[in-house]
Structures are given as structure tokens and as C-alpha cells.
Design an enzyme around this catalytic site. Structure first.
Site, mmCIF file in Angstrom:
data_model
loop_
_atom_site.group_PDB
_atom_site.id
_atom_site.type_symbol
_atom_site.label_atom_id
_atom_site.label_comp_id
_atom_site.label_asym_id
_atom_site.label_seq_id
_atom_site.Cartn_x
_atom_site.Cartn_y
_atom_site.Cartn_z
ATOM 1 N N LYS A 59 0.851 -1.189 0.000
ATOM 2 C CA LYS A 59 0.000 0.000 0.000
ATOM 3 C C LYS A 59 0.888 1.241 0.000
ATOM 4 O O LYS A 59 1.765 1.385 0.860
ATOM 5 C CB LYS A 59 -0.893 0.006 1.239
ATOM 6 C CG LYS A 59 -1.761 1.261 1.357
ATOM 7 C CD LYS A 59 -2.757 1.136 2.477
ATOM 8 C CE LYS A 59 -2.276 1.678 3.797
ATOM 9 N NZ LYS A 59 -2.170 3.149 3.869
ATOM 10 N N ASP A 86 -3.326 4.383 -1.929
ATOM 11 C CA ASP A 86 -4.261 4.831 -0.890
ATOM 12 C C ASP A 86 -4.226 6.348 -0.783
ATOM 13 O O ASP A 86 -3.624 6.912 0.128
ATOM 14 C CB ASP A 86 -3.821 4.153 0.426
ATOM 15 C CG ASP A 86 -4.630 4.575 1.631
ATOM 16 O OD1 ASP A 86 -5.767 5.036 1.455
ATOM 17 O OD2 ASP A 86 -4.123 4.430 2.762
ATOM 18 N N LYS A 97 -7.161 8.317 -1.048
ATOM 19 C CA LYS A 97 -8.434 8.764 -0.440
ATOM 20 C C LYS A 97 -8.976 10.050 -1.069
ATOM 21 O O LYS A 97 -9.120 11.081 -0.393
ATOM 22 C CB LYS A 97 -8.259 8.968 1.064
ATOM 23 C CG LYS A 97 -7.860 7.718 1.831
ATOM 24 C CD LYS A 97 -7.906 7.960 3.337
ATOM 25 C CE LYS A 97 -7.532 6.765 4.153
ATOM 26 N NZ LYS A 97 -6.117 6.380 4.115
ATOM 27 N N ASP A 125 -13.450 15.125 -3.667
ATOM 28 C CA ASP A 125 -13.521 16.444 -4.299
ATOM 29 C C ASP A 125 -14.782 16.461 -5.159
ATOM 30 O O ASP A 125 -15.568 15.509 -5.118
ATOM 31 C CB ASP A 125 -12.240 16.682 -5.129
ATOM 32 C CG ASP A 125 -11.894 18.167 -5.241
ATOM 33 O OD1 ASP A 125 -12.824 18.971 -5.462
ATOM 34 O OD2 ASP A 125 -10.711 18.518 -5.110
ATOM 35 N N THR A 129 -11.466 5.282 11.008
ATOM 36 C CA THR A 129 -11.524 4.657 12.334
ATOM 37 C C THR A 129 -11.063 5.636 13.420
ATOM 38 O O THR A 129 -11.271 5.394 14.602
ATOM 39 C CB THR A 129 -10.672 3.371 12.387
ATOM 40 O OG1 THR A 129 -9.424 3.632 11.769
ATOM 41 C CG2 THR A 129 -11.353 2.234 11.673
ATOM 42 N N ARG A 135 3.082 -1.347 10.791
ATOM 43 C CA ARG A 135 4.180 -1.494 11.748
ATOM 44 C C ARG A 135 4.492 -2.915 12.209
ATOM 45 O O ARG A 135 5.675 -3.232 12.391
ATOM 46 C CB ARG A 135 3.936 -0.562 12.942
ATOM 47 C CG ARG A 135 4.206 0.897 12.569
ATOM 48 C CD ARG A 135 3.518 1.861 13.494
ATOM 49 N NE ARG A 135 2.072 1.802 13.345
ATOM 50 C CZ ARG A 135 1.228 2.552 14.049
ATOM 51 N NH1 ARG A 135 1.686 3.394 14.947
ATOM 52 N NH2 ARG A 135 -0.068 2.458 13.838
HETATM 53 O O1 C5P Z 1 1.085 0.460 11.244
HETATM 54 P P1 C5P Z 1 -0.345 0.039 11.108
HETATM 55 O O2 C5P Z 1 -0.543 -1.450 10.934
HETATM 56 O O3 C5P Z 1 -1.238 0.621 12.171
HETATM 57 O O4 C5P Z 1 -0.766 0.690 9.706
HETATM 58 C C1 C5P Z 1 -2.080 0.653 9.212
HETATM 59 C C2 C5P Z 1 -2.163 1.358 7.899
HETATM 60 O O5 C5P Z 1 -3.542 1.458 7.553
HETATM 61 C C3 C5P Z 1 -1.633 2.782 7.901
HETATM 62 O O6 C5P Z 1 -1.109 3.040 6.575
HETATM 63 C C4 C5P Z 1 -2.846 3.625 8.157
HETATM 64 O O7 C5P Z 1 -2.753 4.910 7.600
HETATM 65 C C5 C5P Z 1 -3.919 2.828 7.425
HETATM 66 N N1 C5P Z 1 -5.286 3.064 7.881
HETATM 67 C C6 C5P Z 1 -5.684 2.853 9.197
HETATM 68 N N2 C5P Z 1 -6.984 3.079 9.561
HETATM 69 C C7 C5P Z 1 -7.868 3.510 8.660
HETATM 70 C C8 C5P Z 1 -7.482 3.692 7.337
HETATM 71 C C9 C5P Z 1 -6.161 3.460 6.980
HETATM 72 O O8 C5P Z 1 -4.892 2.436 10.028
HETATM 73 N N3 C5P Z 1 -9.128 3.691 9.024
#
Ligand code: C5P
Length: 235
Positions: free
Chosen positions: A34, A61, A63, A66, A121, A213
């Protein structure tokens, strides 16, 4: 795209850090990745092309949100990048979502998958009511936005793994649920509040899990990625 995918979030600030991470993987192993706003705004479309040339499937991604005309034209630009999935905010409305699909569809009729963010979220019940002035409860809003996206012909939504089963019930089994907030049972949750393990996410009906992460910051990212795939596919 396979029905079930582990998508690794390349939340890196620049090209070199990103390539150093991807170079950890052996030649024949090309995780679905992503590319979000951080990396895209830093390195631009050339980064997308380079990662594609290396053979990775890509979820771009960005998003979009507009007016319909701008989103149509922008999606048309993105359709020329050879990515597998792009997204927008469902809150942009049905005219915007339909325009996005039009713009994304290439002259030969092919197009990347298009999915919608329902409610971020990070938006809680108080923000929904007091700042966005939406009186409906969060779960109702998420399902309503998902249904609207499905009616417009989109392929799925980004949602919390906790919402995946309800989205599937409402929008049908083929409507994709792409879910971040994934953590190993023995791992740190970091700033994610509502998390699920890869195994539980599979059982909850998530089609694609987005993992950042737990893989990118692991001592051994390749092992962490493989563990995630194993737990998700066997879940
Ligand atoms: O590091 P982690 O596993 O928390 O990363 C989750 C990824 O998903 C990040 O790129 C974050 O921006 C994305 N994301 C999220 N929650 C959302 C939409 C996207 O954590 N509602």
C-alpha cells in the site's frame, strides 16, 4: 488479485527507506503493498512505477474527495499508473463515486479496483455527532456508506475488521472488505485502538488486511510478513 491478501503499508518518508525495506524480500517474493499519502506526496508517481516494475501489486491509498469532475479527471490520471486498487471517501457522495468509476475505466474497459473509506476509524461517536453533525450511530453510518458505495458499483470498502462481517451481510459476499488495525496476539497495539489478529480477521470475513508497523518495524520484516500471511490464510 487473489480474494485474500495481506497488504503491507509502506508508510515510509522517502524512496531510499522504502527500497531498503523492499530489498529485505527475496527475488521471488513480492508482497502486495500500500502506497499512502506520505510516500506518494514525497516521491510522486515515479515511486509507484518503480515499485510496480519490481513486480509488487499496489494499493494506491490516496483517499480522493472532491467535486465529481475533479475526481473523474484525477482517477483517469491514476488509471494510467498500473496499480491494482485505489480509493476515495464515500462521504463525497454517489455522484462523485460514479464519476470516479468513469474516470478510472481505461479505454479497453479494464480498471483498478475502487474501494471507499466509510468513516475513518479515528472518527469517534462524539466527533460524528458534535463535529460532523451526523446524528445516526456510527455502525449505521458505516453500513449506509458501504451500501451507497455498493449501489454506485464500487468494489468494496476500507473498514475496521470489527465491521467486516456486517458489511458482508449488508453488501454481499463479493463486496471487498479491506481492513487495517491488524496486530499479532503478542505484539504492540501502538496507536490503533480497535485491533484484531490476522487469524481473527480472516474469521471475521476480511478479504484483505492492511498491515503496517507489525511488519515494517519488526526485527525480521520478512518473517513477520510470512507469519501474517500464514495466520491470515489459515484463519
Ligand atoms: O502500522 P499500522 O498497521 O497501524 O498501519 C495501518 C495502515 O492502515 C496505515 O497506513 C494507516 O494509515 C492505514 N489506515 C488505518 N486506519 C484507517 C485507514 C487506513 O490504520 N481507518
Amino acid at each position: 488479485m487473489n480474494k485474500k491478501e495481506v497488504i503491507v503499508a509502506l508508510d515510509f518518508p522517502d524512496r531510499q527507506t522504502t527500497l531498503d525495506f523492499l530489498d529485505c524480500f527475496p527475488d521471488g517474493e513480492k508482497p502486495f503493498v500500500k502506497i499512502g499519502m506520505e510516500l506518494y506526496y514525497s516521491e510522486g508517481a515515479s515511486m509507484v512505477r518503480e515499485i510496480r516494475r519490481r513486480g509488487h501489486p499496489i494499493f494506491l491509498d490516496l483517499k480522493l474527495h472532491d467535486i465529481p469532475n475533479t475526481v473523474r479527471r484525477t482517477m483517469s490520471v491514476l488509471s494510467r499508473l498500473d496499480v491494482d486498487m485505489v480509493n476515495l471517501h464515500a462521504s463525497g457522495g454517489s455522484a462523485m463515486m460514479r464519476a470516479a468509476l468513469e474516470g478510472l475505466t481505461r479505454p479497453d474497459g479494464s480498471r483498478p479496483l475502487l474501494i471507499a473509506v466509510t468513516q475513518l476509524t479515528s472518527t469517534d461517536a462524539r466527533t460524528l455527532k458534535e463535529e460532523l453533525l451526523i446524528d445516526a450511530p456510527m455502525d449505521y453510518t458505516v453500513l449506509w456508506y458501504a451500501e451507497n458505495a455498493a449501489r454506485c458499483g464500487l468494489d468494496g470498502v476500507v473498514c475496521s475488521p470489527l465491521e467486516a462481517a456486517a458489511v458482508k451481510r449488508r453488501c454481499g459476499g463479493t463486496f471487498l472488505t479491506v481492513t487495517p488495525g491488524i496486530r499479532f496476539a503478542d505484539g504492540d497495539t501502538g496507536d490503533q485502538k480497535r485491533v484484531m489478529t490476522p487469524e481473527k480477521a480472516a474469521q471475521a470475513g476480511c478479504d484483505c488486511i492492511v498491515v503496517g508497523r507489525p511488519v515494517t518495524q519488526a526485527k525480521n520484516p520478512v518473517e513477520a510478513y510470512r507469519r501474517c500471511v500464514r495466520e491470515f490464510l489459515n484463519g
